[in-house]
Design an enzyme around this catalytic site. Structure first.
Site, PDB file in Angstrom:
ATOM      1  N   GLU A 191       0.810  -1.226   0.000  1.00  0.00           N
ATOM      2  CA  GLU A 191       0.000   0.000   0.000  1.00  0.00           C
ATOM      3  C   GLU A 191       0.842   1.274   0.000  1.00  0.00           C
ATOM      4  O   GLU A 191       0.429   2.293  -0.531  1.00  0.00           O
ATOM      5  CB  GLU A 191      -0.952   0.021   1.195  1.00  0.00           C
ATOM      6  CG  GLU A 191      -2.105  -0.986   1.089  1.00  0.00           C
ATOM      7  CD  GLU A 191      -1.757  -2.328   1.702  1.00  0.00           C
ATOM      8  OE1 GLU A 191      -0.568  -2.566   2.000  1.00  0.00           O
ATOM      9  OE2 GLU A 191      -2.686  -3.151   1.883  1.00  0.00           O
TER      10      GLU A 191
ATOM     11  N   PHE B 295     -11.467  -6.765  14.049  1.00  0.00           N
ATOM     12  CA  PHE B 295     -10.416  -7.273  13.167  1.00  0.00           C
ATOM     13  C   PHE B 295     -10.045  -6.215  12.117  1.00  0.00           C
ATOM     14  O   PHE B 295     -10.909  -5.639  11.481  1.00  0.00           O
ATOM     15  CB  PHE B 295     -10.883  -8.554  12.470  1.00  0.00           C
ATOM     16  CG  PHE B 295      -9.863  -9.091  11.493  1.00  0.00           C
ATOM     17  CD1 PHE B 295      -8.622  -9.545  11.949  1.00  0.00           C
ATOM     18  CD2 PHE B 295     -10.124  -9.115  10.130  1.00  0.00           C
ATOM     19  CE1 PHE B 295      -7.677 -10.023  11.052  1.00  0.00           C
ATOM     20  CE2 PHE B 295      -9.181  -9.590   9.234  1.00  0.00           C
ATOM     21  CZ  PHE B 295      -7.957 -10.046   9.698  1.00  0.00           C
ATOM     22  N   GLN B 296      -8.756  -5.969  11.988  1.00  0.00           N
ATOM     23  CA  GLN B 296      -8.213  -4.984  11.053  1.00  0.00           C
ATOM     24  C   GLN B 296      -8.797  -3.589  11.250  1.00  0.00           C
ATOM     25  O   GLN B 296      -8.965  -2.836  10.305  1.00  0.00           O
ATOM     26  CB  GLN B 296      -8.386  -5.444   9.593  1.00  0.00           C
ATOM     27  CG  GLN B 296      -7.525  -6.677   9.283  1.00  0.00           C
ATOM     28  CD  GLN B 296      -7.379  -6.966   7.796  1.00  0.00           C
ATOM     29  OE1 GLN B 296      -8.277  -6.660   7.008  1.00  0.00           O
ATOM     30  NE2 GLN B 296      -6.259  -7.546   7.415  1.00  0.00           N
TER      31      GLN B 296
ATOM     32  N   LYS C 104     -17.348  -0.162   6.140  1.00  0.00           N
ATOM     33  CA  LYS C 104     -17.906  -1.097   5.163  1.00  0.00           C
ATOM     34  C   LYS C 104     -19.403  -0.886   4.953  1.00  0.00           C
ATOM     35  O   LYS C 104     -19.907  -0.963   3.831  1.00  0.00           O
ATOM     36  CB  LYS C 104     -17.642  -2.540   5.607  1.00  0.00           C
ATOM     37  CG  LYS C 104     -17.991  -3.554   4.530  1.00  0.00           C
ATOM     38  CD  LYS C 104     -17.567  -4.959   4.910  1.00  0.00           C
ATOM     39  CE  LYS C 104     -17.866  -5.915   3.753  1.00  0.00           C
ATOM     40  NZ  LYS C 104     -17.555  -7.311   4.107  1.00  0.00           N
TER      41      LYS C 104
ATOM     42  N   MET D 281      24.612   8.069   1.781  1.00  0.00           N
ATOM     43  CA  MET D 281      24.607   9.381   2.409  1.00  0.00           C
ATOM     44  C   MET D 281      24.964   9.269   3.892  1.00  0.00           C
ATOM     45  O   MET D 281      25.700  10.089   4.440  1.00  0.00           O
ATOM     46  CB  MET D 281      23.254  10.058   2.223  1.00  0.00           C
ATOM     47  CG  MET D 281      23.196  11.483   2.726  1.00  0.00           C
ATOM     48  SD  MET D 281      24.429  12.537   1.929  1.00  0.00           S
ATOM     49  CE  MET D 281      23.466  13.253   0.593  1.00  0.00           C
TER      50      MET D 281
END
Lengths: 558, 167
Positions: free
Chosen positions: A48, A110-111, A160, A469
């Site tokens: 993502e 959940f999630q 949802k 760097m």
């Protein structure tokens, strides 16, 4: 009646969205089902974070709002670095996240993660939707907020049951109006007159041009203003491309890895005109000595930037383009400031950027060869670190929106996914990602996306088997103690091949041009593993906290 | 460095207070006191925040607050003629037959009211500016303060001037 998911997709299209970058998951299933037979193009990324960076790269290259989509919980959290990157560089993106159904909110479902809470400090604004009826209005608002004023990311969290919920079409206003959000576009006339008075009396004026010029599409106005008033221009990392590299008034980048002549000019100027820039610490070095002989005119659309770090004698709040247009209409052409320009020409001649040529494979040479090869017909994206600084210094940029890099946040792993997004904004030109071996491995899984979607990104890996760097700082400031900065060799060509991408390893200077040419001749993506001088440094360099004319690795003062 | 009283008009939506206070902590500004409630517009709330800082810092706070989409208006009341009040409830130890009379005398000097009388304690309610409340607290400390609750300062401009959305 329509579902929230359908309204969402229609609303995105109503805002002109043609492409979104995303990754499916549980609570965004209704949205993905809607995308299944929508004309909206969806690019499936491999992580993502890449979706957020791709939306960002698309936005920077096109000037339009980029869109990404992720599921709740881990999906949303994975967007965070990408959203923060866009926030720091004022890039307009709309991030859509799924959320658990409203009846489970706050229940550790959940999630579930509180993504509006998490992203509060890194978004311009965010929303948690409550019902399908507000979807279209909030999408409209989100695009408006992201793309106007000082641009930035906006997140919409979509439970949802909002996606599956039903609503009639809601009539939307022609124009969004929010009582708490009224950006100032027009500069204050009296302030502009004051600025021009200062300019009239200045002997050594200098324009300090930032990313605001790119985001307000003011490059043409900037060049006209600089030319008409005979003012040299130095650009920030974000401002590169707003004036052609070979323009006689262009001094290149200033700051920590700026050109010597730009940093000298800042130190000696008697009037500094900051346009769409924010006096970042990587630019100013020690604040007290930065442009300490100069009066300061500060033009910015964000009033909070005015006098935040450095007191502005003449502040002008407004859209950079509108302000420059007004200034142009108020001012007269002025004869060249010969003495000042002569001094600058002298600095340029005696303090050029160094490009070592001793037979070894130097990164500066690779960047210059690429620059000569593609000229103004490419978009160049970078990762973060030495690769980024060498490109900023040595690539000759001719146009705005052809240089795409993570400036404020300095996000390693930004380049490859941002390059994917940039391709969809500019399919007419090749897109290069200039990477290091460290940063490319931060989102190397996106080889999967460019292979599957046949996105012809050309990846230039400047491979020194170090986190270069950081190693440079350890060499200079930590007594060569290379603490956890050496990386074992990786065969990037094999990795590319495993994804079905062509690749090539380059070990000597005479192989550089053929390899770059081969990448252009290849229709699809192409990975080049350049085995460069391992301990090459980025010079000149202003040590952290030093005055910006106090550089190491430059030329002896004449 | 002096206390500034900021009056902030915001959208009356969930999460707005956390946007405002989050901004203070994120940018390193310390909130001295905070009071929130509905106001004359049904869909707005007013937040009064007292913050200590020099003028530049306060200007930066106000500019950052103004950038929040849900913030409608920010005003610094500090240099204007204004009324500022805070309410405090103080539960003081006051056993019967001991210092009760003295405490009640102090209360009357401060025009505080006694809102609860228990066998071992009194609860005093006092309204005033911060100085008055702190002065009273100081005097009552010798008797034993069991609990001290303050609302935070609210402020309003004197005369016809207002801090409104300008509609």
């Amino acid at each position: 009646m329509k579902t929230g998911a359908k309204i969402l997709v229609e609303s995105l299209q109503r805002e002109g969205t043609e492409i979104i970058f995303g990754y499916p998951g549980g609570v965004v299933l209704p949205i993905y089902d809607e995308l299944y037979d929508s004309s909206l193009r969806h690019i499936l990324v491999r992580h993502e974070q890449a979706a957020a960076h791709a939306a960002d790269g698309f936005a920077r290259a096109s000037g339009r709002v980029g869109v990404c989509l992720a599921t709740s919980g881990p999906g949303a959290c994975n967007l965070v670095t990408g959203i923060a990157t866009a926030y720091m560089d004022s890039v307009p993106i709309v991030a859509l996240t799924g959320q658990v159904p409203t009846n489970l909110l706050g229940n550790d479902a959940f999630q579930e993660s509180d993504i509006t809470g998490i992203t509060m400090p890194i978004t311009k604004h965010n929303y948690l939707l409550k019902n399908a009826g507000e979807v279209s209005r909030i999408v409209q608002e989100a695009f408006y907020i992201a793309g106007t004023g000082r641009q930035g990311p906006v997140l919409i969290d979509i439970p949802k049951d909002v996606s599956t919920g039903l609503s009639e079409d809601v009539k939307l206003p022609e124009k969004v109006s929010l009582r708490g959000y009224n950006p100032t576009y027009k500069g204050h006339k009296r302030q502009m007159e004051k600025a021009l008075e200062l300019l009239d009396h200045a002997e050594r004026p200098l324009i300090y041009a930032g990313g605001g010029i790119i985001s307000s599409n003011a490059s043409a106005e900037l060049v006209e203003f600089a030319t008409l008033a005979s003012i040299p221009v130095t650009t920030t990392l974000m401002g590169i491309g707003c004036i052609p590299c070979n323009h006689p008034l262009n001094l290149g980048m200033l700051g920590m890895h700026g050109t010597e002549y730009a940093n000298f000019a800042v130190t000696e100027c008697d009037l500094l005109i900051s346009i769409g820039a924010r006096f970042d610490d990587r630019v100013t070095g020690k604040l007290e000595t930065f442009a300490s002989h100069a009066k300061i005119i500060h033009i910015d659309i964000d009033p909070a930037e005015i006098s935040k770090n450095k007191h502005a004698d003449v502040p002008i709040v407004g859209d950079v383009r509108a302000v420059l247009q007004d200034l142009l209409s108020l001012m007269k052409k002025r004869e060249a400031r010969e003495q000042w320009l002569k001094k600058i020409r002298h600095w340029k001649q005696h303090h050029p950027l160094k490009c070592p040529t001793n037979g070894a494979l130097h990164p500066q040479f690779i960047i210059r060869t690429l620059s000569d090869l593609v000229k103004d017909k490419a978009v160049i994206v970078s990762e973060v670190g030495q690769n980024q600084m060498w490109t900023a210094q040595h690539f000759c940029f001719h146009n705005p929106r052809t240089w795409i890099t993570s400036g404020g946040l300095g996000t390693m792993g930004y380049g490859l996914p941002a390059a994917m997004g940039a391709h969809f904004a500019r399919p007419d030109v090749p897109v290069f990602d200039i990477a290091g071996d460290g940063s490319i491995q931060m989102n190397i899984q996106e080889f999967g996306t460019i292979a599957a979607e046949k996105i012809p990104v050309k990846v230039v890996i400047l491979n020194n088997m170090y986190l270069g760097m950081v190693r440079q700082w350890q060499e200079l400031f930590y007594d060569h103690r290379y603490s956890f900065t050496e990386l074992p060799p990786v065969d990037f060509v094999k990795i590319a091949n495993a994804y079905g991408i062509e690749g090539m390893r380059i070990e000597s200077p005479d192989e550089v041009l053929p390899a770059l040419q081969a990448s252009l001749d290849c229709d699809g993506p192409f990975v080049m593993d350049f085995r460069i001088e391992r301990e090459e440094n980025v010079f000149p360099m202003v040590p952290a906290g030093a005055a910006i004319n106090d550089m190491i690795g430059g030329h002896p003062q004449s | 460095m002096k206390p500034h009283t900021l009056s902030i008009l915001v959208e009356n939506k969930s999460g707005v207070l956390s946007r405002v206070t989050g901004l203070f902590s994120r940018r390193g500004f310390n909130i001295e006191s905070l009071a929130v409630g509905p106001c004359e517009e049904p869909d707005m709330s007013r937040i009064t925040i007292v913050v200590i800082g020099d003028d530049e810092k306060i200007e930066q706070v106000m500019k950052q607050l103004n950038k929040l989409i849900d913030v409608i208006k920010v005003s610094d009341l500090t240099d204007s003629e204004r009324v500022e009040r805070e309410l405090a409830l103080i539960k003081v130890t006051a056993e019967l037959g001991t210092s009760r009379a003295e405490i009640m005398q102090i209360a009357s000097i401060f025009r505080a009211s006694i809102v609860d009388v228990g066998a071992k304690t009194l609860i005093l309610q006092v309204i005033g500016d911060t100085d008055k409340i702190e002065a009273m607290e100081k005097l009552l400390r010798q008797y034993g303060i069991k609990e001290f609750v303050r609302t935070g300062t609210v402020g309003i401009l004197r005369g016809a001037k207002t801090v409104t959305s300008g509609k």
